[in-house]
Design an enzyme around this catalytic site. Structure first.
Site, PDB file in Angstrom:
ATOM      1  N   GLU A 170      -0.963  -8.267   5.596  1.00  0.00           N
ATOM      2  CA  GLU A 170      -0.653  -8.421   7.030  1.00  0.00           C
ATOM      3  C   GLU A 170      -1.906  -8.268   7.895  1.00  0.00           C
ATOM      4  OE1 GLU A 170      -0.276  -5.811   5.272  1.00  0.00           O
ATOM      5  OE2 GLU A 170      -0.656  -4.016   6.457  1.00  0.00           O
ATOM      6  N   CYS A 198       0.826  -1.212   0.000  1.00  0.00           N
ATOM      7  CA  CYS A 198       0.000   0.000   0.000  1.00  0.00           C
ATOM      8  C   CYS A 198       0.867   1.272   0.000  1.00  0.00           C
ATOM      9  CB  CYS A 198      -0.986  -0.058   1.151  1.00  0.00           C
ATOM     10  SG  CYS A 198      -2.440   0.941   0.820  1.00  0.00           S
ATOM     11  N   HIS A 212      -3.329  -5.018   1.828  1.00  0.00           N
ATOM     12  CA  HIS A 212      -2.687  -5.289   3.133  1.00  0.00           C
ATOM     13  C   HIS A 212      -2.742  -6.771   3.527  1.00  0.00           C
ATOM     14  CE1 HIS A 212      -2.223  -1.127   4.788  1.00  0.00           C
ATOM     15  NE2 HIS A 212      -3.148  -0.870   3.870  1.00  0.00           N
TER      16      HIS A 212
HETATM   17  N1  LIG Z   1      -3.383   1.912   3.514  1.00  0.00           N
HETATM   18  C1  LIG Z   1      -2.432   2.670   3.003  1.00  0.00           C
HETATM   19  O1  LIG Z   1      -1.250   2.408   3.107  1.00  0.00           O
HETATM   20  C2  LIG Z   1      -2.893   3.925   2.366  1.00  0.00           C
HETATM   21  C3  LIG Z   1      -1.875   4.640   1.544  1.00  0.00           C
HETATM   22  C4  LIG Z   1      -2.148   6.119   1.545  1.00  0.00           C
HETATM   23  N2  LIG Z   1      -3.312   6.435   0.791  1.00  0.00           N
HETATM   24  C5  LIG Z   1      -0.924   6.869   0.996  1.00  0.00           C
HETATM   25  O2  LIG Z   1      -1.003   7.589   0.108  1.00  0.00           O
HETATM   26  O3  LIG Z   1       0.129   6.681   1.458  1.00  0.00           O
END
Ligand SMILES: NC(=O)CC[C@H](N)C(=O)O
Length: 255
Positions: free
Chosen positions: A213, A104, A211
């Site tokens: 995890e 992410c 995610h």
């Molecule tokens: N769950 C996440 O890691 C979101 C990422 C977040 N939107 C960012 O720009 O870093």
């Protein structure tokens, strides 16, 4: 006498097996500046091929690990904290050379380019020849779960991976043939795209928009560790070959 001998034989066999197993283990760090690092640490602790798991906050800690996970959280915050704590350049160096997986926000940081960045742009570590689209699905309330088929990880359609998307990015452009697409979001969550790329691999780098995890499924963590072990072994063999060639060249040099 003979039973004593076979006892020694078993012990010797155990020592050899322990040695082989320990040489196939690696130590994995999780960047612990902000975000969901604790969950990754917990997940890695369930994998026998991981000899140690280290929360990483300093350049010194970075120097003592074989592979790294950059967790989800907020990519702008992670970058800021990394800069302020003086680890940013070391992270860049690490990512260039050693197995790293970004989830992410971590995936955003590993991308060479990003859309929808904070005003004035944001710093990226880079490494992956992709462009990501931050917050592709909207805000926190647009978070969702989807069952994914992931190459190398899920073996059949009956065995999908439960992927959790939270303010997730997607991969909007792939700029190199070296980037392998591992997973696409094929269902109707995103009405603008028929299929959206959400996991890729390029050499020693792995990235997932979701995610793993936050689930009970450690298949991607296992895959990352196995890939990292193979990568390290291949590099070590490569180095040996290079030094052999150098050695031969030295022998042939006229004196
Ligand atoms: N769950 C996440 O890691 C979101 C990422 C977040 N939107 C960012 O720009 O870093």
């Amino acid at each position: 006498m003979s039973s004593q001998f076979s006892c020694y034989k078993i012990k010797f066999y155990q020592i050899i097996m322990n040695f082989i197993e320990s040489s196939q283990q690696i130590s994995v760090g999780v960047l612990a500046l902000q975000g969901a690092f604790q969950e990754h640490i917990h997940m890695l602790q369930s994998i026998p091929k991981v000899s140690s798991v280290l929360p990483v906050r300093t350049a010194e800690q970075l120097g003592s690990i074989d592979a790294l996970i950059i967790p989800g959280g907020e990519s702008t915050t992670i970058a800021l904290v990394a800069e302020h704590s003086g680890i940013w350049e070391n992270l860049k160096e690490f990512v260039r050379q050693k197995p790293t997986w970004g989830t992410c926000a971590g995936m955003i940081l590993l991308a060479n380019e990003a859309n929808n960045t904070k005003k004035g742009g944001q710093k990226l570590l880079g490494g992956l020849d992709i462009k990501v689209n931050r917050n592709h699905f909207g805000s926190q309330i647009d978070s969702f779960e989807s069952l994914l088929h992931i190459s190398h990880i899920t073996s059949s359609p009956e065995d999908p991976f439960p992927a959790v998307f939270i303010r997730a990015p997607t991969i909007s452009t792939i700029n190199s043939l070296d980037v392998e697409i591992l997973a696409k979001l094929e269902n109707n969550v995103d009405e603008t795209d028929a299929s959206t790329v959400v996991a890729v691999k390029q050499g020693h780098l792995l990235a997932t928009a979701f995610h793993p995890e936050l689930t009970n499924d450690n298949r991607i963590h296992k895959y990352f560790v196995e890939q990292a072990i193979n990568y390290i072994a291949t590099r070590q063999n490569g180095k040996k070959e290079i030094s052999l060639v150098d050695g031969n060249q030295n022998i042939q040099k006229p004196t």
